[in-house]
Scaffold this motif. Structure first.
Motif, short mmCIF file in Angstrom:
data_model
loop_
_atom_site.label_atom_id
_atom_site.label_comp_id
_atom_site.label_asym_id
_atom_site.label_seq_id
_atom_site.Cartn_x
_atom_site.Cartn_y
_atom_site.Cartn_z
N SER A 54 41.25 50.29 48.73
CA SER A 54 40.40 49.90 47.60
C SER A 54 41.26 49.59 46.37
O SER A 54 40.96 48.66 45.61
CB SER A 54 39.35 50.96 47.29
OG SER A 54 39.95 52.19 46.97
N THR A 55 42.34 50.33 46.16
CA THR A 55 43.24 50.06 45.04
C THR A 55 43.92 48.71 45.23
O THR A 55 44.03 47.92 44.28
CB THR A 55 44.29 51.18 44.89
OG1 THR A 55 43.62 52.42 44.72
CG2 THR A 55 45.20 50.94 43.70
N LEU A 56 44.39 48.45 46.45
CA LEU A 56 45.01 47.16 46.74
C LEU A 56 44.00 46.03 46.52
O LEU A 56 44.34 45.00 45.94
CB LEU A 56 45.54 47.15 48.18
CG LEU A 56 46.29 45.91 48.61
CD1 LEU A 56 47.56 45.73 47.79
CD2 LEU A 56 46.63 45.99 50.09
N GLY A 57 42.77 46.23 46.98
CA GLY A 57 41.72 45.23 46.76
C GLY A 57 41.47 44.99 45.28
O GLY A 57 41.30 43.86 44.84
N LEU A 88 44.48 42.96 43.94
CA LEU A 88 44.52 41.59 44.43
C LEU A 88 43.32 40.75 44.01
O LEU A 88 43.46 39.58 43.69
CB LEU A 88 44.65 41.58 45.96
CG LEU A 88 45.95 42.16 46.52
CD1 LEU A 88 45.89 42.18 48.05
CD2 LEU A 88 47.15 41.38 46.03
N VAL A 89 42.13 41.36 44.03
CA VAL A 89 40.90 40.60 43.78
C VAL A 89 40.36 40.86 42.37
O VAL A 89 39.81 39.96 41.74
CB VAL A 89 39.83 40.95 44.85
CG1 VAL A 89 38.55 40.19 44.60
CG2 VAL A 89 40.36 40.66 46.24
N GLY A 90 40.49 42.08 41.89
CA GLY A 90 40.00 42.41 40.55
C GLY A 90 38.49 42.57 40.48
O GLY A 90 37.91 42.48 39.41
N ASN A 91 37.86 42.82 41.60
CA ASN A 91 36.41 42.93 41.69
C ASN A 91 35.95 44.34 41.37
O ASN A 91 36.59 45.31 41.76
CB ASN A 91 36.00 42.52 43.12
CG ASN A 91 34.52 42.38 43.28
OD1 ASN A 91 33.75 43.13 42.73
ND2 ASN A 91 34.12 41.39 44.08
N SER A 92 34.81 44.48 40.69
CA SER A 92 34.30 45.81 40.34
C SER A 92 33.87 46.60 41.58
O SER A 92 33.81 47.83 41.53
CB SER A 92 33.14 45.70 39.35
OG SER A 92 32.04 45.05 39.95
N THR A 93 33.59 45.92 42.68
CA THR A 93 33.26 46.62 43.92
C THR A 93 34.43 47.50 44.35
O THR A 93 34.24 48.63 44.80
CB THR A 93 32.94 45.61 45.04
OG1 THR A 93 31.86 44.79 44.61
CG2 THR A 93 32.58 46.31 46.34
#
Length: 185
Positions: free
Chosen positions: A21-24, A27-32
């Motif tokens: 989730s940290t990597l996501g 990389l994506v910067g999404n609040s999810t």
């Protein structure tokens, strides 16, 4: 005893979820991904408490006291980090999503911040004390575990002290403490 062997694997799964989730998030910067990171943090602390309970210790009186203290300190860590991260998920993030400007001293991930003080008390102070008490309670034949717990506890406490006295970047010392300690346990 076989049930206790599964606990570290659940802990590793929780840590992997956190890192994914940290990597996501990076990389994506999404609040999810922020929500997933917050939830994995909150859910990992009960697993860490179970891991501390499962650490082998002799039945000597002083070792039982140290074992009980490690469980109490880890429980404090679990409560404080849950308060900080749940407050962020349930209160701060919805306000930010609705356009309310939240001062940085109430945001998680900012320093100085009320939520980070609560979180750092949990992960730095109480987890550091839990590692040290667990080291004192661990059987002598588990020398590597005993020493790793002690060093991890000291690193957690040094990271907390450094963050408060010197710079927020000193928190990485505490992260090494609980990161290494949790992996070795």
């Amino acid at each position: 005893m076989k049930k206790n062997r599964k606990i570290p694997y659940y802990g590793l799964i929780a840590v992997m979820c956190y890192f994914i989730s940290t990597l996501g998030l990076v990389l994506v910067g999404n609040s999810t991904f922020i929500i997933l990171m917050e939830l994995s943090t909150v859910l990992s602390t009960p697993l860490l408490l179970l891991i501390f309970i499962a650490i082998p210790s002799p039945q000597e009186h002083d070792k039982e006291i140290a074992k009980m203290l490690s469980i109490i300190f880890m429980s404090c860590c679990m409560i404080l980090t849950s308060i900080a991260h749940f407050t962020n998920i349930a209160f701060i993030m919805p306000l930010q999503d609705s356009g309310v400007e939240i001062p940085i001293y109430f945001q998680i991930g900012q320093w100085p911040s009320a939520l980070m003080v609560i979180d750092y008390l949990g992960w730095g102070f109480f987890m550091g004390l839990a590692f040290i008490a667990s080291s004192l309670a661990t059987r002598k034949e588990y020398r590597l575990l005993k020493n790793t717990l002690l060093v991890s506890g000291i690193l957690c406490l040094l990271g907390l002290i450094g963050t408060v006295m010197i710079s927020a970047n000193c928190w990485y010392i505490a992260s090494c403490g609980y990161g290494i300690g949790t992996a070795v346990i």
